[in-house]
Design a protein around this motif. Structure first.
Motif, short mmCIF file in Angstrom:
data_model
loop_
_atom_site.label_atom_id
_atom_site.label_comp_id
_atom_site.label_asym_id
_atom_site.label_seq_id
_atom_site.Cartn_x
_atom_site.Cartn_y
_atom_site.Cartn_z
N MET A 138 4.08 -42.54 -38.31
CA MET A 138 3.87 -41.47 -37.34
C MET A 138 3.06 -40.35 -37.99
SD MET A 138 5.53 -42.40 -34.51
CE MET A 138 5.41 -40.84 -33.63
N THR A 139 1.94 -40.01 -37.37
CA THR A 139 1.11 -38.91 -37.86
C THR A 139 1.25 -37.67 -36.98
OG1 THR A 139 -0.76 -39.90 -36.69
CG2 THR A 139 -0.54 -40.41 -39.03
N VAL A 140 2.23 -37.73 -36.09
CA VAL A 140 2.71 -36.58 -35.32
C VAL A 140 4.22 -36.71 -35.25
CG1 VAL A 140 0.60 -36.44 -33.92
CG2 VAL A 140 2.56 -37.76 -33.08
N ASP A 141 4.91 -35.66 -34.85
CA ASP A 141 6.34 -35.79 -34.61
C ASP A 141 6.56 -36.67 -33.37
OD1 ASP A 141 7.17 -34.21 -36.75
OD2 ASP A 141 6.95 -32.36 -35.58
N PRO A 142 7.60 -37.49 -33.36
CA PRO A 142 7.77 -38.43 -32.26
C PRO A 142 8.23 -37.76 -30.97
CG PRO A 142 9.66 -38.53 -33.71
CD PRO A 142 8.67 -37.62 -34.37
N GLY A 143 7.86 -38.40 -29.84
CA GLY A 143 8.45 -37.98 -28.58
C GLY A 143 7.49 -37.53 -27.50
N PHE A 144 6.33 -36.99 -27.89
CA PHE A 144 5.42 -36.44 -26.88
C PHE A 144 3.97 -36.74 -27.26
CE2 PHE A 144 9.27 -33.94 -26.66
CZ PHE A 144 9.50 -33.84 -25.29
#
Length: 230
Positions: A138-144
């Motif tokens: 993941m290269t962003v925080d998960p969820g959106f």
């Protein structure tokens, strides 16, 4: 340099044009990326085993189900029945059951993927990387969708590539989060094999999916050339 596999994020597509877009993608993609969220592990709700079952009526390319859920073991049977080809679970949900969960997924005839939040280190999952078909960083925080890229993750991609080479492992390295023309070069140079493309990399390129795909391919080809001749 080998061209990366592409995995469209189906939560980002125009669901009113689902059949049209799936038929367009089907002979072009490496995987369909299906985000399944439970509102607990992440504060969002998205797709479901029922959605997988409906897409399976149209699609022949494999569906990889990314479980952003607190209890991934509860989804294995339903997703196998729905037609998923791979389940990718979060390392953060697997402590105390990782090996059992891996065996369960394989016993249901599916491949196994592992997903790591940005904060999760390689050494926390090293003991079972030999059992993975794919590792998603993941290269962003998960969820959106639509979050900014976390540049520190490039070093993490390099670490997984080095670990794979040193231990003669075969898992693919996949990137989830802000894969687009601004990041392709850096991700490919770091060692990415599979790119999950969503709003910024594919669907917002053009309302015509043919044109949107062509723009994405041009951006990736340019990135490949830049890496090759850097």
């Amino acid at each position: 340099m080998k061209k990366p596999l592409i995995a469209p994020s189906l939560m980002c597509m125009d669901l009113t044009r689902l059949e049209e877009q799936i038929r367009f993608f089907d002979d072009k993609v490496g995987y369909y990326h299906v985000d399944i969220m439970d509102g607990h592990f992440v504060r969002n709700l998205t797709l479901s085993p029922f959605f997988v079952e409906q897409v399976k009526k149209i699609a022949t390319a494999p569906m990889d189900c990314h479980l952003m859920v607190t209890n991934p073991e509860q989804y294995v049977g339903p997703l196998a029945k729905a037609g998923a080809a791979m389940i990718s679970f979060h390392a953060e949900t697997a402590n105390g059951q990782a090996f059992r969960l891996i065996d369960n997924i394989r016993q249901h005839g599916m491949q196994v993927g592992l997903v790591l939040n940005p904060e999760t280190r390689l050494d926390e999952v090293a003991l079972y990387l030999n059992r993975m078909d794919k590792v998603t960083i993941m290269t962003v925080d998960p969820g959106f969708a639509g979050q900014p890229f976390i540049p520190e993750m490039l070093e993490k991609v390099k670490q997984f590539k080095q670990f794979r080479e040193e231990h003669n492992l075969k898992f693919q390295i996949e990137i989830d989060g802000s894969c687009n023309k601004k990041t392709y070069k850096f991700l490919l140079d770091a060692g990415a094999d599979v790119l999950i493309v969503g709003t910024s990399g594919l669907f917002n390129n053009d309302s015509d999916i043919n044109k949107a795909w062509a723009i994405m391919q041009d951006d990736i080809n340019l990135a490949l050339m830049e890496v090759e001749y850097a």
